[in-house]
Enzyme design. Sequence first.
Site, PDB file in Angstrom:
ATOM      1  N   HIS A 225       0.976   8.533  -4.952  1.00 27.27           N
ATOM      2  CA  HIS A 225       1.608   9.004  -6.186  1.00 27.27           C
ATOM      3  C   HIS A 225       0.668   9.934  -6.932  1.00 27.27           C
ATOM      4  O   HIS A 225      -0.522  10.021  -6.616  1.00 27.27           O
ATOM      5  CB  HIS A 225       1.941   7.812  -7.102  1.00 27.27           C
ATOM      6  CG  HIS A 225       0.718   7.101  -7.602  1.00 27.27           C
ATOM      7  ND1 HIS A 225      -0.037   6.243  -6.821  1.00 27.27           N
ATOM      8  CD2 HIS A 225       0.082   7.139  -8.804  1.00 27.27           C
ATOM      9  CE1 HIS A 225      -1.048   5.780  -7.523  1.00 27.27           C
ATOM     10  NE2 HIS A 225      -1.012   6.311  -8.726  1.00 27.27           N
ATOM     11  N   ASP A 227      -0.474  10.610 -11.100  1.00 24.20           N
ATOM     12  CA  ASP A 227      -0.387   9.933 -12.388  1.00 24.20           C
ATOM     13  C   ASP A 227       0.287  10.882 -13.383  1.00 24.20           C
ATOM     14  O   ASP A 227      -0.076  12.060 -13.461  1.00 24.20           O
ATOM     15  CB  ASP A 227      -1.792   9.552 -12.896  1.00 24.20           C
ATOM     16  CG  ASP A 227      -2.446   8.485 -12.009  1.00 24.20           C
ATOM     17  OD1 ASP A 227      -1.736   7.836 -11.226  1.00 24.20           O
ATOM     18  OD2 ASP A 227      -3.679   8.326 -12.112  1.00 24.20           O
ATOM     19  N   HIS A 282      -2.742  10.343  -4.811  1.00 30.03           N
ATOM     20  CA  HIS A 282      -3.710   9.343  -4.355  1.00 30.03           C
ATOM     21  C   HIS A 282      -2.999   8.041  -4.024  1.00 30.03           C
ATOM     22  O   HIS A 282      -1.819   7.865  -4.356  1.00 30.03           O
ATOM     23  CB  HIS A 282      -4.807   9.130  -5.416  1.00 30.03           C
ATOM     24  CG  HIS A 282      -4.280   8.777  -6.782  1.00 30.03           C
ATOM     25  ND1 HIS A 282      -3.655   9.689  -7.610  1.00 30.03           N
ATOM     26  CD2 HIS A 282      -4.260   7.595  -7.454  1.00 30.03           C
ATOM     27  CE1 HIS A 282      -3.296   9.103  -8.729  1.00 30.03           C
ATOM     28  NE2 HIS A 282      -3.641   7.814  -8.667  1.00 30.03           N
ATOM     29  N   ARG A 292     -10.577  -5.766  -3.986  1.00 31.13           N
ATOM     30  CA  ARG A 292     -10.895  -4.588  -4.802  1.00 31.13           C
ATOM     31  C   ARG A 292     -10.381  -4.845  -6.217  1.00 31.13           C
ATOM     32  O   ARG A 292      -9.248  -5.297  -6.392  1.00 31.13           O
ATOM     33  CB  ARG A 292     -10.222  -3.348  -4.218  1.00 31.13           C
ATOM     34  CG  ARG A 292     -10.380  -2.088  -5.082  1.00 31.13           C
ATOM     35  CD  ARG A 292      -9.741  -0.883  -4.404  1.00 31.13           C
ATOM     36  NE  ARG A 292      -9.631   0.260  -5.292  1.00 31.13           N
ATOM     37  CZ  ARG A 292     -10.577   1.184  -5.453  1.00 31.13           C
ATOM     38  NH1 ARG A 292     -11.708   1.106  -4.764  1.00 31.13           N
ATOM     39  NH2 ARG A 292     -10.412   2.194  -6.283  1.00 31.13           N
TER      40      ARG A 292
HETATM   41  C1  LIG Z   1       7.163   3.652  -9.723  1.00 30.33           C
HETATM   42  C2  LIG Z   1       6.598   3.828 -10.889  1.00 30.33           C
HETATM   43  C3  LIG Z   1       5.394   3.066 -11.378  1.00 30.33           C
HETATM   44  C4  LIG Z   1       4.892   3.951 -12.504  1.00 30.33           C
HETATM   45  C5  LIG Z   1       6.218   4.351 -13.138  1.00 30.33           C
HETATM   46  C6  LIG Z   1       6.974   4.855 -11.916  1.00 30.33           C
HETATM   47  O1  LIG Z   1       8.368   4.912 -12.096  1.00 30.33           O
HETATM   48  C7  LIG Z   1       6.424   6.235 -11.525  1.00 30.33           C
HETATM   49  C8  LIG Z   1       4.969   6.438 -12.062  1.00 30.33           C
HETATM   50  C9  LIG Z   1       4.120   5.179 -11.903  1.00 30.33           C
HETATM   51  C10 LIG Z   1       2.803   5.245 -12.649  1.00 30.33           C
HETATM   52  C11 LIG Z   1       1.599   5.770 -11.831  1.00 30.33           C
HETATM   53  C12 LIG Z   1       0.364   5.824 -12.724  1.00 30.33           C
HETATM   54  C13 LIG Z   1       0.181   4.561 -13.578  1.00 30.33           C
HETATM   55  O2  LIG Z   1      -0.305   3.513 -12.750  1.00 30.33           O
HETATM   56  C14 LIG Z   1       1.520   4.126 -14.227  1.00 30.33           C
HETATM   57  C15 LIG Z   1       1.301   2.981 -15.219  1.00 30.33           C
HETATM   58  C16 LIG Z   1       2.178   5.307 -14.849  1.00 30.33           C
HETATM   59  O3  LIG Z   1       2.141   5.666 -16.000  1.00 30.33           O
HETATM   60  O4  LIG Z   1       2.947   5.962 -13.911  1.00 30.33           O
HETATM   61  C17 LIG Z   1       2.529   3.826 -13.111  1.00 30.33           C
HETATM   62  C18 LIG Z   1       3.920   3.323 -13.516  1.00 30.33           C
HETATM   63  C19 LIG Z   1       3.999   1.791 -13.534  1.00 30.33           C
HETATM   64  O5  LIG Z   1       3.277   1.120 -12.786  1.00 30.33           O
HETATM   65  O6  LIG Z   1       4.840   1.279 -14.288  1.00 30.33           O
HETATM   66  O1  AKG Z   2      -6.489   0.821  -8.200  1.00 25.71           O
HETATM   67  C1  AKG Z   2      -6.883   1.943  -7.920  1.00 25.71           C
HETATM   68  O2  AKG Z   2      -7.960   2.164  -7.415  1.00 25.71           O
HETATM   69  C2  AKG Z   2      -5.982   3.132  -8.232  1.00 25.71           C
HETATM   70  C3  AKG Z   2      -4.648   2.685  -8.779  1.00 25.71           C
HETATM   71  C4  AKG Z   2      -3.821   3.799  -9.314  1.00 25.71           C
HETATM   72  O3  AKG Z   2      -3.819   4.882  -8.782  1.00 25.71           O
HETATM   73  C5  AKG Z   2      -2.999   3.555 -10.500  1.00 25.71           C
HETATM   74  O4  AKG Z   2      -3.023   2.420 -11.026  1.00 25.71           O
HETATM   75  O5  AKG Z   2      -2.311   4.511 -10.940  1.00 25.71           O
HETATM   76 FE   FE2 Z   3      -2.773   6.366  -9.935  1.00 27.48          FE
END
Ligand SMILES: C=C1C[C@]23C[C@@]1(O)CC[C@H]2[C@@]12CC[C@H](O)[C@@](C)(C(=O)O1)[C@H]2[C@@H]3C(=O)O
Ligand code: AKG
Ligand code: FE2
Length: 351
Positions: A225, A227, A282, A292
């Site tokens: 994904h 961020d 990543h 981890r």
């Molecule tokens: C599948 C998903 C988890 C996420 C929200 C989403 O719909 C798409 C973005 C995902 C992500 C990736 C980065 C962060 O870990 C996170 C908190 C964010 O802001 O976007 C996660 C979201 C999540 O885990 O709720």
């Molecule tokens: O846990 C990690 O090392 C990365 C996790 C990550 O990419 C995320 O939480 O968005």
């Molecule tokens: Fe991430």
Amino acid sequence: MVVLAKGELEQIALPAVHKTAPPLANMPEVDLAVAGSGSDGRAAAGRAVAAACEEHGFFKVTGHRVPAELLARVENAAAAFFALSQRDKEAAMSAATPGSPFGYASKRIGNNGDLGWVEYLLLGVTASTGGPLSVPEGVVPSASLCSFRDLLNEYTVAVRRMTCQVLELMAEGLRMEDRDAFTRLVLHKESDSMLRVNHYPPRPELKLLQQQHGGGGRVTGFGEHTDPQIISVLRSNATSGLEIALRDGAWVSVPPDQTSFFVNVGDALQVLTNGRFRSVRHRVMVNSVRPRVSVIFFGGPAPRETLAPLRQLVGEGGRSRYREFTWREYKASAYRTKLAANRLGHFETTS
Ligand SMILES: C=C1C[C@]23C[C@@]1(O)CC[C@H]2[C@@]12CC[C@H](O)[C@@](C)(C(=O)O1)[C@H]2[C@@H]3C(=O)O
Ligand SMILES: O=C(O)CCC(=O)C(=O)O
Ligand SMILES: [Fe+2]
């Protein structure tokens, strides 16, 4: 412990064709001690940061002055939290607002069916409640968890300060007239920032699978994904697992370094820089032997903030690659997508 229902492991395991990723060659690195040592050091650090954000959207930060002792305390407290019983972990965060992504969860990432071999705490960070974290006081049931919350507050303050130093270097590297343009977004009193604590339990049987399938049998901890935010600042224990995708799509692993931080460019920064900085794709693969633990600070703008490529970075007569949108709009759209989606696609302008 992460407990899986029948059939779920198959969704998390990558097909055997996925080879172990080679380590990233020439890890881009910025030493904040050098960056702070005078105008030449600062200019050089700015250039190095901008080059890394353009090439990889990823780099390592050393010389950060976040005390090693604070990092160790957070790591130990996180390990102790995840060692609690499933019931206690769920109870600890059960008061998080229903329907919000905040709180404790295992395996399920987001609300769109993504699974990973991970359990985590996701916490809102806000400057407006007095402290940096908005975890409701009543949520934590025991004295030891209250101190965990305080510790995460202390950690967030230190990491946000360091994040701002990095954001200033980015602006410097881009030769922006307004050196505070990025920091202002993250320091805004309504900044939508978050802290995430991830725990990836080891899978000892992977060793056997690897022997049987010759390099296959890898398990996804956190699927690929980007961020959505401006910047993500990650620190992990000494266990490997993080991988990034290079421009040509090849995956490389990031050798762990518990003394340093790793910075990811997020989608919002890719937009602000009109695509000059790259929001890095990543993922995390599970280790067969060691757990981890990672802690990530996601620096985001305020919900009503309008995001669009900065005029200076589009240039006279240049084309804006993204249309204007608010962070609220982008986040709502992003949170409706699966983890691996190309979330910025909807916001691109047509040429
Ligand atoms: C599948 C998903 C988890 C996420 C929200 C989403 O719909 C798409 C973005 C995902 C992500 C990736 C980065 C962060 O870990 C996170 C908190 C964010 O802001 O976007 C996660 C979201 C999540 O885990 O709720
Ligand atoms: O846990 C990690 O090392 C990365 C996790 C990550 O990419 C995320 O939480 O968005
Ligand atoms: Fe991430």
